[in-house]
Design an enzyme around this catalytic site. Structure first.
Site, PDB file in Angstrom:
ATOM      1  N   ASP A 197       0.859  -1.196   0.000  1.00 40.20           N
ATOM      2  CA  ASP A 197       0.000   0.000   0.000  1.00 40.20           C
ATOM      3  C   ASP A 197       0.891   1.240   0.000  1.00 40.20           C
ATOM      4  OD1 ASP A 197      -2.329   1.731   0.322  1.00 40.20           O
ATOM      5  OD2 ASP A 197      -3.354  -0.071   0.991  1.00 40.20           O
ATOM      6  N   HIS A 278      -2.867   3.183  -4.659  1.00 36.36           N
ATOM      7  CA  HIS A 278      -2.311   2.629  -3.411  1.00 36.36           C
ATOM      8  C   HIS A 278      -0.929   2.028  -3.645  1.00 36.36           C
ATOM      9  CE1 HIS A 278      -5.623   3.390  -0.691  1.00 36.36           C
ATOM     10  NE2 HIS A 278      -6.471   2.959  -1.603  1.00 36.36           N
ATOM     11  N   GLU A 342      -9.865   2.800  -5.356  1.00 38.42           N
ATOM     12  CA  GLU A 342      -9.492   4.181  -5.059  1.00 38.42           C
ATOM     13  C   GLU A 342      -8.301   4.671  -5.894  1.00 38.42           C
ATOM     14  OE1 GLU A 342     -10.960   4.621  -0.508  1.00 38.42           O
ATOM     15  OE2 GLU A 342      -9.031   3.631  -0.730  1.00 38.42           O
TER      16      GLU A 342
END
Ligand code: ACM
Ligand code: ZN
Length: 547
Positions: A197, A278, A342
């Protein structure tokens, strides 16, 4: 040998018929078995005279597990024999006479003379043992009493998952193994290991050593929440950082050890390698695979970064394929999780290479560029005989042809994917995010990311949406609980957030809905929590006050 099995079965049916009808006895079993009778007070007494009758060599690993539990918990070394003793008092391990094709099913039948563990496959026998272990007394004694019970059990779903984010905060190999132990205790079979991440890259990749030497470290970490002004606008000047370097990663040797450990408990690990968003920790190490070229630092706060992998650069895909090749060597399971959530599109909008890709591939927009990205990676993963799974954003711009979808922003993504005949794992934020609060009184709780997912809401969840047709429902593989760790800073806090919600979810995933009852669950959980106490687990105790 079959003759003995038949005798054992007859013995059981005769015994069951002879029992008077009495109210169902509550036993500390979680998840609740699907067929279960415990309508009498009799017990089997396990002593140092008890024998283990082994009818199938297939179950040698489970025999060893039973022997080691009896040795460590009770200092018992029981003899193993291949012939049914004439004098009663034995534990017998058998396989059904004919194949059922259901390796996770099991029988656990306890009467005054014997404990019968019967399954077709190793996983089933392992689950029989998990149920038996929940029934064993906690304290050592010369006569260990096991309540008489008749169980035939079979799971409701094939994907019974729990996730753990080891990026926002790092948990050691031994802590991860402990987490796997909890999964096994509740008959989960899938561990989704979030390994990369923005805030940390946690898996050694031999071809790209900077991923761990640079990407596994961040220089400091945000304290508490991001600051906002009165109007709700971010106020970075007011954000506070701890000034302490933080990091950690798993070597490939560590990973192989954890994978083998999980496998011994019939748990498949699904590794997650995040893309295209990410990915800041990876880009801090290898900025050439971003749109701007960097430089970057491994992120020190939470949320979404602007920088993502460049989708217009073919070398980005070589980099990702090299990483995934090593990942697939380490993780033998069918599914590789490639994130997909995202992914901000601003960098792609401003990047000449990404815009050229959109033009060359006749894509409509950046959503379709994301779909191009995922589909290209999927093709590579499929070429190695594996399947990709991604968060529900991978539906945007068109789903890659074979991808499975993990539905987290509610259930709409999962429903849409099932209608498109794609496999789905349900993990909607409400109630499957176990980083959310579990009590209304936040002042008495450790700081959490937000939300409210109390135990009863987890218990009440049904992963199969009613709006789907019978055919579409077959695409719902199961569900998963997610433990994101922005505000979960150590393993004791993981335990607090995950348990007992994990236990409630296990019953969602294992037990048929018509057999479930929250009050009964709480009653069993109160009994079962003695096991957690004995194991020194830091579980949340809100349920203790529930009636
Ligand atoms: C997610 O919570 N971003 C999948
Ligand atoms: Zn780009």
């Amino acid at each position: 040998m079959k003759k003995y099995i038949l005798q054992v079965c007859l013995l059981f049916s005769a015994y069951a018929v002879a029992q008077p009808v009495m109210p169902m006895r509550t036993l500390p079993l979680v998840p609740l078995p699907n067929e279960y009778k415990a309508s009498y007070e009799d017990v089997f007494v396990l002593t140092n005279q008890t024998k283990i009758v082994m009818m199938s060599d297939l179950f040698r690993p489970e025999l060893e597990l039973l022997q080691s539990r009896l040795k460590t918990a009770y200092d018992l070394d029981l003899p193993v024999v291949k012939v049914l003793p004439s004098d009663g008092n034995y534990i017998i391990i058998t396989q059904p006479e004919s194949e059922t094709g259901k390796p996770e099913d099991y029988d656990l039948n306890v009467n005054q003379n014997q404990v019968l563990l019967n399954a077709e496959g190793n996983a089933g026998l392992f689950y029989a043992l998990q149920s038996l272990f929940q029934l064993l007394p906690l304290e050592k004694s010369a006569e260990l009493k096991i309540p008489c019970v008749t169980i035939h059990d079979s799971p409701r779903y094939q994907w019974r998952g729990m996730h753990l984010d080891c990026c926002r905060h790092f948990f050691t190999k031994d802590e991860v193994k402990k987490y796997v132990d909890y999964l096994a205790m509740y008959k989960f079979n899938t561990f989704h290991w979030h390994l990369t991440d923005d805030q940390g890259w946690r898996i050694e990749i031999k071809k790209y050593p900077l991923l761990t030497s640079v990407g596994s470290m961040r220089k400091e970490t945000l304290i508490g929440k991001l600051a906002y002004d009165k109007n709700g606008k971010p106020m970075p000047s007011a954000d506070k950082y701890d000034g302490t370097a933080y990091g950690g990663f798993y070597t490939q040797e560590d990973i192989r050890e954890v994978v083998a450990y999980a496998k011994s408990k019939y748990i498949t690990i699904v590794p997650e390698i995040e893309m295209p968003g990410h990915s800041l920790a990876a880009l801090a190490a290898y900025p050439q695979y971003s749109c701007t070229g960097g430089p970057f630092e491994t992120w020190t706060r939470w949320g979404q970064t602007d920088d993502v992998y460049c989708a217009g650069n073919d070398e980005t895909f070589t980099f990702i394929q090299d990483i995934l090749s090593e990942v697939m060597d380490l993780f033998p399971g069918k599914y590789i999780h490639i994130g997909g959530d995202e992914c901000p599109k601003d960098r792609w909008k401003a990047c000449p290479k990404c815009q050229k890709r959109i033009a060359d591939e006749h894509l409509k927009n950046e959503e379709e560029l994301q779909s191009y990205f995922i589909t290209r990676v999927e093709k590579f993963v499929n070429s190695k005989g594996r399947q990709v799974i991604g968060w529900d954003e991978i539906l945007e711009g068109g789903l890659a042809p074979n991808a499975a979808v993990m539905s987290w922003r509610g259930t709409a993504g999962g429903i849409a994917a099932a209608k498109q005949k794609h496999y789905v794992v349900m993990t909607p934020g409400k109630p499957c995010y176990f980083d959310h609060y579990q009590s209304k009184d936040k002042t008495k709780e450790p700081l959490a990311i937000g939300g409210y997912n109390p135990l009863d809401s987890v218990y009440a969840y049904d992963p199969t949406p009613r709006s789907l047709s019978a055919d579409e429902k077959k695409y719902i593989l199961g569900a998963q609980g997610n433990v994101w760790t922005e505000y979960i800073v150590n393993f004791a806090s993981v335990e607090y957030m995950a348990l007992p919600r994990m236990a409630a979810l296990s019953e969602v995933l294992w037990t048929q809905p018509e057999k479930k009852n929250y009050k009964d669950f709480v009653k069993r959980l109160k009994m079962h929590s003695a096991v957690l106490d004995k194991m020194n687990v830091n579980y949340a105790k809100h349920f203790v006050k529930e009636k």
